[in-house]
Design an enzyme around this catalytic site. Structure first.
Site, PDB file in Angstrom:
ATOM      1  N   GLU A 265       0.719  -1.095   0.017  1.00  0.00           N
ATOM      2  CA  GLU A 265      -0.210  -0.167  -0.094  1.00  0.00           C
ATOM      3  C   GLU A 265       0.856   1.329  -0.102  1.00  0.00           C
ATOM      4  O   GLU A 265       1.698   1.533   0.909  1.00  0.00           O
ATOM      5  CB  GLU A 265      -0.721  -0.068   1.158  1.00  0.00           C
ATOM      6  CG  GLU A 265      -1.920   0.897   1.100  1.00  0.00           C
ATOM      7  CD  GLU A 265      -1.989   1.974   2.558  1.00  0.00           C
ATOM      8  OE1 GLU A 265      -1.688   3.027   2.645  1.00  0.00           O
ATOM      9  OE2 GLU A 265      -2.267   1.048   3.532  1.00  0.00           O
ATOM     10  N   CYS A 302      -3.037   7.568   5.343  1.00  0.00           N
ATOM     11  CA  CYS A 302      -3.070   7.104   3.986  1.00  0.00           C
ATOM     12  C   CYS A 302      -4.378   7.492   3.139  1.00  0.00           C
ATOM     13  O   CYS A 302      -4.425   7.625   1.947  1.00  0.00           O
ATOM     14  CB  CYS A 302      -2.671   5.712   3.782  1.00  0.00           C
ATOM     15  SG  CYS A 302      -3.650   4.416   4.741  1.00  0.00           S
TER      16      CYS A 302
END
Length: 523
Positions: A265, A302
């Protein structure tokens, strides 16, 4: 609890033989004891050998035993008490309440995976019984289950010292699948990592599992990480961090004689769409929610809303004016590390050069404090300027002003893959939103309506992933129970005698699984 500065290779605490490093308290810019000496290729070899030796035994543990192991890890983490919270606060500069909440999430997801393991549906058992009389050809007895891939390398994340670190989601889902795990601790919070690592190692011992089920390594550079990813006994990788770091691991994994999957990620700016009806009705309220989401945790999520897209008009100007006023009252916040703070300053400087600065938060009063920023640009500038399209990790966001629905779509088509896309709509906006939805489904892993992207629920339906560069593999999620699927592969058993079949596939179904039997799901 006294920290030792040692790695954990199986049940042994081992000192590294490379240059030592210390965590830095970002709130004071001072180093913390003890020093953590980095590991070497020899330590990677030891950890991988133990993990490989443990694999065949650990992967066949009963569902009950494996679930109990995951629950024991959670219990041991909670038993660390204030020692864990205090160290994590010191190493990250995050508020105490945030760390306490993250501990709850970490233990909660371990227990969620324990529930998932016990249910057994992740084994995806499928049985097609023999049909010896079938014409023109008989059918063999065919039985399928999912097996774990093998040992997994997990890289701790900087922004979640617990939930995406030593015992975080990647580790929990890999252990749930039956994979031994070797964690490369993040250099920003080695003490936190040691405490959690010892809690996990204790659970391995107390549950009578092979010691190679878990190891914890340290390194101040990239040597240990690359050695892990390229070791032939490692069969998958979990990573949360920068695009450059994720791509480096992916390239190393693909260059192996046996390429393996890297679930990384990496990068996302998480566009927020403000549709005209919603803006007209509640521009000020939307601004309040936006600023709260943007500045939460110094913007170090994020899923932080780094991009706002809307059609020009007085309602959008009301939103920008209110958000600017609110942002000016926001105090600067300590960022996770000096390196992250410096990268934020660089990103803000680039945006300042290429976009209009609508507002700044309050100036910093201490080291490594990020000052929140709001920028505004036109769609034409955004489409033609790559500096406006890059992720800035921190409390900075860019409003893209569009002239029409067509320009909104053009901007959307131009975006890279994202973790999230958020739509703020009223009844009058639904037709417009429906037209844009196919684009956003191609671009993001999670779509939200009338909410904010920060805050990721750990549950069965959650997707925390998305097309590149949000993740390196858009078919997966790193949060939620479906994360277990990353570390499994299907195996079919043809015409096996019952005594040779694993318990999950035996004729009597001793594990009481919900199998797909001859095309019908059993009750």
């Amino acid at each position: 609890m006294t920290l030792t500065g040692k790695m954990l290779i199986g049940q042994q605490a081992i000192s590294g033989d490379r240059q030592g490093f210390r965590a830095i308290n970002p709130a004071t810019d001072t180093p913390l004891e003890p020093a953590y000496a980095g590991g070497s290729g020899e330590h990677v070899e030891q950890a991988c050998a133990l993990a490989w030796a443990a694999f065949d035994t650990y992967r066949e543990t009963s569902l009950t035993a494996r679930a109990a192991f995951l629950e024991a890890i959670a219990d041991n983490i909670e038993a660390l008490g204030d020692a864990l919270i205090d160290r994590a606060v010191a190493e990250t500069g995050l508020p105490r309440a945030r760390i306490q909440g993250e501990r709850g999430r970490t233990c909660g997801q371990l227990r969620t995976f324990a529930r998932t393991v016990r249910a057994g549906e992740w084994l995806n058992v499928r049985v097609d019984t023999a049909q010896p009389e079938r014409q023109p050809l008989p059918r063999a007895d065919l039985r399928q289950r999912h097996l774990p891939l093998g040992p997994v390398a997990v890289f701790g994340a900087s922004n979640f010292p617990l939930a995406f670190s030593v015992a975080g989601g990647d580790t929990a889902s890999a252990l749930a699948a039956g994979c031994p795990v070797i964690v490369k601790a993040h250099g920003a919070h080695p003490g936190t990592s040691e405490l959690v690592g010892r809690a996990l190692a204790k659970a391995v011992e107390d549950c009578g599992l092979p010691q190679g089920v878990f190891s914890l390594l340290y390194c101040s550079g990239t040597d240990v990480g690359i050695a892990l990813v390229t070791d032939p006994r490692i069969k998958a990788v979990g990573f949360t961090g920068s695009r450059s770091g994720g791509l480096a691991l992916t390239h190393a994994a693909q260059a192996r004689p046996e390429p393996i999957a890297v679930y990384a990620e990496m990068s996302s700016i998480n566009p927020v769409y403000l549709f005209p009806g919603a803006l007209q009705a509640r521009a000020e309220g939307l601004a309040q929610g936006f600023v709260a989401s943007l500045t939460q945790g110094a913007g170090q999520f994020c899923t932080n809303p780094g991009l706002v897209i809307a059609i020009e008009g007085s309602a959008l100007q009301r939103f920008i004016a209110t958000a600017s006023e609110l942002l000016r009252g926001c105090a600067a916040q300590t960022m996770l590390t000096p390196g992250i703070f410096n990268a934020y300053e660089t990103g803000v400087a680039a945006l300042t050069e290429h976009a209009h600065v609508a507002a700044k938060g309050q100036a910093a009063e201490g080291p490594n404090q990020g000052q929140a920023h709001l920028f505004v640009t036109q769609a034409s500038a955004f489409l033609s300027n790559e500096h406006l399209q890059a992720e800035v990790f921190g409390a900075a966001s860019l409003v893209v002003v569009c002239a029409s629905d067509a320009e909104v779509r053009q901007v959307s088509e131009h975006l890279e893959g994202q973790l999230t896309a958020t739509l703020h709509v009223d009844e009058a906006d639904l037709a417009r939103a429906k037209t844009l939805l196919p684009v956003l489904e191609r671009k993001a892993g999670r779509l939200l309506v009338n909410g904010w992207p920060t805050g990721v629920e750990v549950c069965d339906a959650m997707v925390h992933g998305g097309p590149f560069p949000a993740t390196s593999d858009s078919r997966s999620t790193s949060v939620g129970t479906a994360a277990i699927l990353r570390f499994l592969r299907p195996v079919c058993y043809q015409d096996f005698p019952d005594d040779l079949l694993p318990g999950a596939l035996q004729h009597a179904n001793p594990w009481l699984l919900r199998r797909l039997l001859d095309g019908q799901r059993e009750a």
